[in-house]
Write a protein that holds these residues in place. Sequence first.
Motif, PDB file in Angstrom:
ATOM      1  N   ALA A  59       0.836  -1.211   0.000  1.00 33.50           N
ATOM      2  CA  ALA A  59       0.000   0.000   0.000  1.00 33.50           C
ATOM      3  C   ALA A  59       0.869   1.260   0.000  1.00 33.50           C
ATOM      4  O   ALA A  59       0.567   2.231  -0.716  1.00 33.50           O
ATOM      5  CB  ALA A  59      -0.928  -0.009   1.200  1.00 33.50           C
ATOM      6  N   GLU A  60       1.943   1.238   0.773  1.00 36.38           N
ATOM      7  CA  GLU A  60       2.836   2.398   0.805  1.00 36.38           C
ATOM      8  C   GLU A  60       3.534   2.605  -0.542  1.00 36.38           C
ATOM      9  O   GLU A  60       3.702   3.740  -0.991  1.00 36.38           O
ATOM     10  CB  GLU A  60       3.877   2.224   1.916  1.00 36.38           C
ATOM     11  CG  GLU A  60       3.298   2.313   3.308  1.00 36.38           C
ATOM     12  CD  GLU A  60       4.329   1.995   4.371  1.00 36.38           C
ATOM     13  OE1 GLU A  60       5.468   1.614   3.996  1.00 36.38           O
ATOM     14  OE2 GLU A  60       4.010   2.119   5.554  1.00 36.38           O
ATOM     15  N   ARG A  61       3.929   1.509  -1.172  1.00 34.58           N
ATOM     16  CA  ARG A  61       4.556   1.620  -2.493  1.00 34.58           C
ATOM     17  C   ARG A  61       3.583   2.188  -3.519  1.00 34.58           C
ATOM     18  O   ARG A  61       3.948   3.034  -4.335  1.00 34.58           O
ATOM     19  CB  ARG A  61       5.055   0.255  -2.965  1.00 34.58           C
ATOM     20  CG  ARG A  61       6.358  -0.141  -2.314  1.00 34.58           C
ATOM     21  CD  ARG A  61       6.882  -1.398  -2.912  1.00 34.58           C
ATOM     22  NE  ARG A  61       5.973  -2.486  -2.492  1.00 34.58           N
ATOM     23  CZ  ARG A  61       6.165  -3.757  -2.717  1.00 34.58           C
ATOM     24  NH1 ARG A  61       7.215  -4.146  -3.378  1.00 34.58           N
ATOM     25  NH2 ARG A  61       5.319  -4.662  -2.298  1.00 34.58           N
ATOM     26  N   GLU A  62       2.341   1.728  -3.471  1.00 35.17           N
ATOM     27  CA  GLU A  62       1.347   2.236  -4.418  1.00 35.17           C
ATOM     28  C   GLU A  62       1.094   3.725  -4.214  1.00 35.17           C
ATOM     29  O   GLU A  62       1.006   4.486  -5.180  1.00 35.17           O
ATOM     30  CB  GLU A  62       0.031   1.466  -4.279  1.00 35.17           C
ATOM     31  CG  GLU A  62       0.081   0.087  -4.877  1.00 35.17           C
ATOM     32  CD  GLU A  62      -1.239  -0.630  -4.748  1.00 35.17           C
ATOM     33  OE1 GLU A  62      -2.229  -0.042  -4.274  1.00 35.17           O
ATOM     34  OE2 GLU A  62      -1.293  -1.806  -5.152  1.00 35.17           O
ATOM     35  N   THR A  63       0.992   4.158  -2.976  1.00 35.83           N
ATOM     36  CA  THR A  63       0.769   5.587  -2.729  1.00 35.83           C
ATOM     37  C   THR A  63       1.981   6.403  -3.150  1.00 35.83           C
ATOM     38  O   THR A  63       1.835   7.513  -3.686  1.00 35.83           O
ATOM     39  CB  THR A  63       0.433   5.848  -1.249  1.00 35.83           C
ATOM     40  OG1 THR A  63       1.484   5.312  -0.436  1.00 35.83           O
ATOM     41  CG2 THR A  63      -0.895   5.229  -0.873  1.00 35.83           C
ATOM     42  N   ALA A  64       3.186   5.875  -2.951  1.00 32.66           N
ATOM     43  CA  ALA A  64       4.381   6.600  -3.372  1.00 32.66           C
ATOM     44  C   ALA A  64       4.428   6.728  -4.890  1.00 32.66           C
ATOM     45  O   ALA A  64       4.742   7.803  -5.424  1.00 32.66           O
ATOM     46  CB  ALA A  64       5.631   5.888  -2.849  1.00 32.66           C
ATOM     47  N   VAL A  65       4.089   5.679  -5.561  1.00 35.28           N
ATOM     48  CA  VAL A  65       4.087   5.725  -7.023  1.00 35.28           C
ATOM     49  C   VAL A  65       3.017   6.680  -7.517  1.00 35.28           C
ATOM     50  O   VAL A  65       3.233   7.469  -8.450  1.00 35.28           O
ATOM     51  CB  VAL A  65       3.891   4.310  -7.602  1.00 35.28           C
ATOM     52  CG1 VAL A  65       3.605   4.356  -9.094  1.00 35.28           C
ATOM     53  CG2 VAL A  65       5.110   3.458  -7.331  1.00 35.28           C
ATOM     54  N   ARG A  66       1.846   6.650  -6.928  1.00 34.35           N
ATOM     55  CA  ARG A  66       0.776   7.574  -7.335  1.00 34.35           C
ATOM     56  C   ARG A  66       1.187   9.031  -7.109  1.00 34.35           C
ATOM     57  O   ARG A  66       0.894   9.898  -7.927  1.00 34.35           O
ATOM     58  CB  ARG A  66      -0.505   7.268  -6.579  1.00 34.35           C
ATOM     59  CG  ARG A  66      -1.182   6.002  -7.028  1.00 34.35           C
ATOM     60  CD  ARG A  66      -2.460   5.759  -6.240  1.00 34.35           C
ATOM     61  NE  ARG A  66      -2.897   4.393  -6.368  1.00 34.35           N
ATOM     62  CZ  ARG A  66      -3.650   3.932  -7.340  1.00 34.35           C
ATOM     63  NH1 ARG A  66      -4.037   4.736  -8.289  1.00 34.35           N
ATOM     64  NH2 ARG A  66      -4.006   2.661  -7.381  1.00 34.35           N
ATOM     65  N   ARG A  67       1.843   9.300  -5.992  1.00 34.31           N
ATOM     66  CA  ARG A  67       2.311  10.670  -5.713  1.00 34.31           C
ATOM     67  C   ARG A  67       3.297  11.128  -6.775  1.00 34.31           C
ATOM     68  O   ARG A  67       3.223  12.264  -7.264  1.00 34.31           O
ATOM     69  CB  ARG A  67       2.986  10.708  -4.342  1.00 34.31           C
ATOM     70  CG  ARG A  67       2.154  11.304  -3.254  1.00 34.31           C
ATOM     71  CD  ARG A  67       2.980  11.629  -2.029  1.00 34.31           C
ATOM     72  NE  ARG A  67       4.085  10.689  -1.801  1.00 34.31           N
ATOM     73  CZ  ARG A  67       4.104   9.766  -0.848  1.00 34.31           C
ATOM     74  NH1 ARG A  67       3.098   9.646  -0.027  1.00 34.31           N
ATOM     75  NH2 ARG A  67       5.134   8.973  -0.722  1.00 34.31           N
ATOM     76  N   ILE A  68       4.227  10.249  -7.141  1.00 31.14           N
ATOM     77  CA  ILE A  68       5.227  10.606  -8.149  1.00 31.14           C
ATOM     78  C   ILE A  68       4.562  10.856  -9.493  1.00 31.14           C
ATOM     79  O   ILE A  68       4.892  11.820 -10.201  1.00 31.14           O
ATOM     80  CB  ILE A  68       6.299   9.493  -8.259  1.00 31.14           C
ATOM     81  CG1 ILE A  68       7.140   9.458  -6.991  1.00 31.14           C
ATOM     82  CG2 ILE A  68       7.173   9.706  -9.484  1.00 31.14           C
ATOM     83  CD1 ILE A  68       8.074   8.275  -6.915  1.00 31.14           C
TER      84      ILE A  68
END
Length: 82
Positions: free
Chosen positions: A4-13
Amino acid sequence: MNRAERETAVRRIMERTPPRVPPDLHADVLRRGGRMLRRRVLARRLMWLLLFAATVAFVVWAVTARPWVEPPSQTTPPLTSW
Protein backbone atom coordinates in the motif's frame (compact mmCIF):
# COMPACT_ATOMS: atom_id res chain seq x y z
CA MET A 1 7.70 -0.66 2.71
CA ASN A 2 4.55 -2.67 2.17
CA ARG A 3 2.42 -2.79 -0.95
CA ALA A 4 0.00 0.00 0.00
CA GLU A 5 2.84 2.40 0.80
CA ARG A 6 4.56 1.62 -2.49
CA GLU A 7 1.35 2.24 -4.42
CA THR A 8 0.77 5.59 -2.73
CA ALA A 9 4.38 6.60 -3.37
CA VAL A 10 4.09 5.72 -7.02
CA ARG A 11 0.78 7.57 -7.33
CA ARG A 12 2.31 10.67 -5.71
CA ILE A 13 5.23 10.61 -8.15
CA MET A 14 2.94 10.14 -11.16
CA GLU A 15 0.53 12.89 -10.15
CA ARG A 16 3.23 15.37 -9.18
CA THR A 17 4.76 16.11 -12.58
CA PRO A 18 3.24 15.65 -16.01
CA PRO A 19 5.37 13.62 -18.40
CA ARG A 20 7.62 15.73 -20.57
CA VAL A 21 8.03 14.87 -24.23
CA PRO A 22 10.81 16.32 -26.36
CA PRO A 23 9.41 18.85 -28.86
CA ASP A 24 10.78 17.14 -31.98
CA LEU A 25 9.58 13.68 -30.96
CA HIS A 26 6.19 14.00 -32.69
CA ALA A 27 7.70 14.76 -36.11
CA ASP A 28 10.25 11.98 -35.70
CA VAL A 29 7.56 9.46 -34.77
CA LEU A 30 5.42 10.46 -37.76
CA ARG A 31 8.37 10.11 -40.11
CA ARG A 32 9.39 6.71 -38.77
CA GLY A 33 5.80 5.46 -38.69
CA GLY A 34 5.25 6.48 -42.30
CA ARG A 35 8.45 4.74 -43.33
CA MET A 36 7.47 1.58 -41.48
CA LEU A 37 4.03 1.64 -43.09
CA ARG A 38 5.49 2.03 -46.58
CA ARG A 39 7.92 -0.83 -45.99
CA ARG A 40 5.16 -3.06 -44.70
CA VAL A 41 2.95 -2.32 -47.72
CA LEU A 42 5.86 -2.96 -50.08
CA ALA A 43 6.71 -6.24 -48.37
CA ARG A 44 3.08 -7.36 -48.54
CA ARG A 45 2.87 -6.53 -52.26
CA LEU A 46 6.11 -8.39 -52.95
CA MET A 47 4.84 -11.45 -51.11
CA TRP A 48 1.61 -11.45 -53.12
CA LEU A 49 3.61 -11.06 -56.33
CA LEU A 50 5.88 -13.96 -55.34
CA LEU A 51 2.86 -16.13 -54.51
CA PHE A 52 1.25 -15.29 -57.85
CA ALA A 53 4.47 -16.06 -59.77
CA ALA A 54 4.88 -19.38 -57.94
CA THR A 55 1.26 -20.31 -58.73
CA VAL A 56 1.69 -19.47 -62.41
CA ALA A 57 4.96 -21.43 -62.56
CA PHE A 58 3.31 -24.46 -60.93
CA VAL A 59 0.33 -24.35 -63.30
CA VAL A 60 2.58 -24.10 -66.36
CA TRP A 61 4.72 -27.00 -65.11
CA ALA A 62 1.65 -29.12 -64.34
CA VAL A 63 0.13 -28.49 -67.77
CA THR A 64 3.35 -29.33 -69.63
CA ALA A 65 4.60 -32.25 -67.49
CA ARG A 66 1.19 -33.76 -66.65
CA PRO A 67 2.43 -35.55 -63.50
CA TRP A 68 -0.94 -37.26 -62.96
CA VAL A 69 -0.54 -39.36 -66.14
CA GLU A 70 1.24 -42.66 -65.69
CA PRO A 71 4.21 -42.99 -68.08
CA PRO A 72 4.07 -45.87 -70.56
CA SER A 73 5.81 -49.03 -69.54
CA GLN A 74 9.19 -49.63 -71.20
CA THR A 75 9.99 -53.03 -69.68
CA THR A 76 7.71 -55.41 -71.62
CA PRO A 77 7.12 -55.48 -75.37
CA PRO A 78 3.62 -54.93 -76.67
CA LEU A 79 1.50 -58.05 -77.04
CA THR A 80 0.79 -58.75 -80.74
CA SER A 81 -0.18 -61.69 -82.99
CA TRP A 82 -1.88 -64.22 -80.78
